[in-house]
Write a protein that holds these residues in place. Sequence first.
Motif, PDB file in Angstrom:
ATOM      1  N   ASN A   9       0.853  -1.177   0.000  1.00  0.00           N
ATOM      2  CA  ASN A   9       0.000   0.000   0.000  1.00  0.00           C
ATOM      3  C   ASN A   9       0.892   1.230   0.000  1.00  0.00           C
ATOM      4  OD1 ASN A   9      -1.995   2.038   0.569  1.00  0.00           O
ATOM      5  ND2 ASN A   9      -3.324   0.386   1.289  1.00  0.00           N
ATOM      6  N   LEU A  10       0.793   2.031  -1.057  1.00  0.00           N
ATOM      7  CA  LEU A  10       1.609   3.231  -1.185  1.00  0.00           C
ATOM      8  C   LEU A  10       0.805   4.488  -0.863  1.00  0.00           C
ATOM      9  CD1 LEU A  10       3.728   2.393  -4.351  1.00  0.00           C
ATOM     10  CD2 LEU A  10       4.144   1.831  -1.961  1.00  0.00           C
ATOM     11  N   VAL A  11      -0.401   4.307  -0.332  1.00  0.00           N
ATOM     12  CA  VAL A  11      -1.212   5.407   0.194  1.00  0.00           C
ATOM     13  C   VAL A  11      -1.209   5.324   1.711  1.00  0.00           C
ATOM     14  CG1 VAL A  11      -3.535   6.379   0.345  1.00  0.00           C
ATOM     15  CG2 VAL A  11      -2.632   5.607  -1.853  1.00  0.00           C
ATOM     16  N   LYS A  12      -1.561   4.154   2.236  1.00  0.00           N
ATOM     17  CA  LYS A  12      -1.611   3.939   3.678  1.00  0.00           C
ATOM     18  C   LYS A  12      -0.294   3.313   4.150  1.00  0.00           C
ATOM     19  CE  LYS A  12      -6.595   3.092   3.493  1.00  0.00           C
ATOM     20  NZ  LYS A  12      -7.673   2.149   3.808  1.00  0.00           N
ATOM     21  N   GLY A  40      -5.556   4.915  -3.371  1.00  0.00           N
ATOM     22  CA  GLY A  40      -5.181   6.026  -4.233  1.00  0.00           C
ATOM     23  C   GLY A  40      -5.514   7.356  -3.598  1.00  0.00           C
ATOM     24  N   TRP A  41      -5.181   8.422  -4.294  1.00  0.00           N
ATOM     25  CA  TRP A  41      -5.491   9.791  -3.883  1.00  0.00           C
ATOM     26  C   TRP A  41      -6.307  10.474  -4.961  1.00  0.00           C
ATOM     27  CZ3 TRP A  41      -5.018  12.997   0.283  1.00  0.00           C
ATOM     28  CH2 TRP A  41      -4.259  12.520   1.369  1.00  0.00           C
ATOM     29  N   ALA A  42      -7.201  11.360  -4.551  1.00  0.00           N
ATOM     30  CA  ALA A  42      -7.970  12.188  -5.479  1.00  0.00           C
ATOM     31  C   ALA A  42      -7.944  13.622  -4.962  1.00  0.00           C
ATOM     32  CB  ALA A  42      -9.403  11.694  -5.582  1.00  0.00           C
ATOM     33  N   ASN A  43      -8.127  14.579  -5.866  1.00  0.00           N
ATOM     34  CA  ASN A  43      -8.207  15.980  -5.436  1.00  0.00           C
ATOM     35  C   ASN A  43      -9.566  16.598  -5.754  1.00  0.00           C
ATOM     36  OD1 ASN A  43      -7.959  16.210  -8.197  1.00  0.00           O
ATOM     37  ND2 ASN A  43      -6.491  17.902  -8.130  1.00  0.00           N
ATOM     38  N   THR A  44     -10.519  15.736  -6.113  1.00  0.00           N
ATOM     39  CA  THR A  44     -11.913  16.139  -6.281  1.00  0.00           C
ATOM     40  C   THR A  44     -12.793  15.073  -5.645  1.00  0.00           C
ATOM     41  OG1 THR A  44     -12.082  15.052  -8.445  1.00  0.00           O
ATOM     42  CG2 THR A  44     -11.489  17.403  -8.442  1.00  0.00           C
ATOM     43  N   SER A  45     -14.026  15.402  -5.353  1.00  0.00           N
ATOM     44  CA  SER A  45     -14.939  14.444  -4.744  1.00  0.00           C
ATOM     45  C   SER A  45     -15.283  13.340  -5.737  1.00  0.00           C
ATOM     46  CB  SER A  45     -16.221  15.149  -4.287  1.00  0.00           C
ATOM     47  OG  SER A  45     -17.091  14.231  -3.659  1.00  0.00           O
ATOM     48  N   GLN A  46     -15.097  12.090  -5.329  1.00  0.00           N
ATOM     49  CA  GLN A  46     -15.339  10.938  -6.189  1.00  0.00           C
ATOM     50  C   GLN A  46     -16.740  10.361  -5.957  1.00  0.00           C
ATOM     51  OE1 GLN A  46     -12.662   9.998  -8.459  1.00  0.00           O
ATOM     52  NE2 GLN A  46     -12.304  12.073  -7.691  1.00  0.00           N
ATOM     53  N   PRO A  47     -17.310   9.678  -6.950  1.00  0.00           N
ATOM     54  CA  PRO A  47     -18.625   9.053  -6.758  1.00  0.00           C
ATOM     55  C   PRO A  47     -18.567   7.997  -5.648  1.00  0.00           C
ATOM     56  CG  PRO A  47     -18.005   9.097  -9.086  1.00  0.00           C
ATOM     57  CD  PRO A  47     -16.787   9.481  -8.320  1.00  0.00           C
ATOM     58  N   THR A  51      -4.121  18.249  -3.998  1.00  0.00           N
ATOM     59  CA  THR A  51      -3.617  18.219  -5.376  1.00  0.00           C
ATOM     60  C   THR A  51      -2.137  17.865  -5.403  1.00  0.00           C
ATOM     61  OG1 THR A  51      -5.256  19.830  -6.138  1.00  0.00           O
ATOM     62  CG2 THR A  51      -3.266  19.585  -7.476  1.00  0.00           C
ATOM     63  N   ALA A  52      -1.360  18.466  -4.528  1.00  0.00           N
ATOM     64  CA  ALA A  52       0.078  18.187  -4.490  1.00  0.00           C
ATOM     65  C   ALA A  52       0.354  16.744  -4.076  1.00  0.00           C
ATOM     66  CB  ALA A  52       0.771  19.152  -3.539  1.00  0.00           C
ATOM     67  N   ILE A  53      -0.390  16.256  -3.078  1.00  0.00           N
ATOM     68  CA  ILE A  53      -0.190  14.870  -2.633  1.00  0.00           C
ATOM     69  C   ILE A  53      -0.595  13.907  -3.739  1.00  0.00           C
ATOM     70  CG2 ILE A  53      -0.889  13.115  -0.969  1.00  0.00           C
ATOM     71  CD1 ILE A  53      -1.335  15.458   1.034  1.00  0.00           C
ATOM     72  N   MET A  54      -1.733  14.148  -4.392  1.00  0.00           N
ATOM     73  CA  MET A  54      -2.180  13.276  -5.484  1.00  0.00           C
ATOM     74  C   MET A  54      -1.163  13.255  -6.615  1.00  0.00           C
ATOM     75  SD  MET A  54      -5.483  13.589  -8.013  1.00  0.00           S
ATOM     76  CE  MET A  54      -4.616  14.856  -8.963  1.00  0.00           C
ATOM     77  N   ASP A  55      -0.664  14.426  -7.009  1.00  0.00           N
ATOM     78  CA  ASP A  55       0.301  14.482  -8.108  1.00  0.00           C
ATOM     79  C   ASP A  55       1.577  13.732  -7.758  1.00  0.00           C
ATOM     80  OD1 ASP A  55      -1.452  15.983  -9.616  1.00  0.00           O
ATOM     81  OD2 ASP A  55      -0.488  17.912  -9.197  1.00  0.00           O
ATOM     82  N   ASN A  56       2.054  13.898  -6.542  1.00  0.00           N
ATOM     83  CA  ASN A  56       3.283  13.213  -6.138  1.00  0.00           C
ATOM     84  C   ASN A  56       3.068  11.719  -5.935  1.00  0.00           C
ATOM     85  OD1 ASN A  56       5.763  15.127  -5.545  1.00  0.00           O
ATOM     86  ND2 ASN A  56       3.921  16.274  -4.999  1.00  0.00           N
ATOM     87  N   TRP A  57       1.894  11.340  -5.399  1.00  0.00           N
ATOM     88  CA  TRP A  57       1.568   9.908  -5.312  1.00  0.00           C
ATOM     89  C   TRP A  57       1.516   9.291  -6.712  1.00  0.00           C
ATOM     90  CZ3 TRP A  57      -3.075   8.018  -7.412  1.00  0.00           C
ATOM     91  CH2 TRP A  57      -3.267   6.639  -7.268  1.00  0.00           C
ATOM     92  N   SER A  58       0.909   9.986  -7.671  1.00  0.00           N
ATOM     93  CA  SER A  58       0.839   9.481  -9.046  1.00  0.00           C
ATOM     94  C   SER A  58       2.236   9.291  -9.630  1.00  0.00           C
ATOM     95  CB  SER A  58       0.029  10.447  -9.925  1.00  0.00           C
ATOM     96  OG  SER A  58      -1.306  10.556  -9.473  1.00  0.00           O
ATOM     97  N   ALA A  59       3.124  10.226  -9.352  1.00  0.00           N
ATOM     98  CA  ALA A  59       4.501  10.107  -9.841  1.00  0.00           C
ATOM     99  C   ALA A  59       5.192   8.901  -9.210  1.00  0.00           C
ATOM    100  CB  ALA A  59       5.275  11.387  -9.538  1.00  0.00           C
TER     101      ALA A  59
END
Length: 411
Positions: free
Chosen positions: A90-93, A213-220, A258-266
């Motif tokens: 797990n690279l988020v938790k 994962g990470w998101a920077n907007t509200s997901q369904p 947004t910064a965390i999501m972008d860096n997690w994606s990288a």
Amino acid sequence: ALLAAGRAQGLPRWSPAGNVQASTIIMTCNSSGLLEPVEFYAQFAVIDIDWSNGKALWVHPPMDCEELLLKQAALIRAINPKAKVFVYRNLVKALPWYTSVRDKISDPAYAGWFLHFKEGGAFPNGSYHVPQCDHNYNPPLCTDLYHDQDQSPGYPHGDGSCPGPCDCGAVPCGEYLWDHRNASLRDWLLKEFVLGPSGMGNENVSGFYLDDGWANTSQPILPWEPKIGFCDHSPIGGATEEDYFCTADMGLTQADTTAIMDNWSATIRQVKDTVIQANGFTWASFYVYSTPPQATCANTLRDVCKQGNQSMVYRAATMYEYTGAHSYPLPSFEEDLATFLLVRGPYAWLGYGWIGCGVKYEYRSGLTKDYGAPLGTCAETAAGSGVFTREYSKATVQMDCKTWTGTVTMK
């Protein structure tokens, strides 16, 4: 040419999967102990082991989930040395029941690798939506590092029940969160958590399931999720399957998520590439496919067969999920096998995705037969017939979409 064509989805550097027995796959878990009988699971070509495997064992201190995953992989490979065993990451938790993670969480020198509770609390009284302390200890065991208990072992009960107050080292047990804005964290995740001795550096590990994962907007909000949702359903997004109020409890802003999501994606992109370079693979890199239902069967297979070896299902590393995999026995094995043989490419696996812990699986005799090599791609027998065939050197494969019937006839 095949490697180039499939690179959009990413291909492992393994030899092509070959016959059906070498093209089987399962994601599995037994929370009460290790997998039994291990001989059954060792029949599969790719076996992914979830973090909850052996939970009743590893909740005892010192928690050794990470080591038990390796023990399970070794038991499988002792029976089937050709098996590709994936283990959970797990690279988020940041999960402290992994020894390597617990060591970092317990060391104040690495506090910058983790997200923190908002100083002063989320409420006027200084508290948060989730407990900051474990009150099973006297005095209570507390930390400034943010964590929840959504899927965490607990005492006397939790997602895994500890025999006494849960021991996760110097901090309460819970689901902590990596802060991917820290470059030294990414370096450690790549070199140690992924490539190190409990990962690709172990001879029995061939890949990973990378969760969350990470998101920077509200997901369904999905049907199985809580009515309020998880943290990624907050107005500014957040981490998946973490407490809904996690961003409030950490005082995060839109710029932060947004910064965390972008860096997690990288980080994820680098991990996937690094694992392939190390001769492994990640579950998330599979292109997932299944037998189309009768209503769309003809049109779907018509398109795939017309594209031939340029179709995504042919040129990607494809994981074909069984229809009705939660059911035992499998309700449509013959149709799944026929469709798999009909449209598969060189890198393809048929079997089970995630259906939970402690469930019953099948390994049908049709998976052990030698159907030979494909003599071409699939084709419709006549325009509009809805019947699709593919010739193998030792068998003829057919899927009749009008009756939704699959057959494999040996020559």
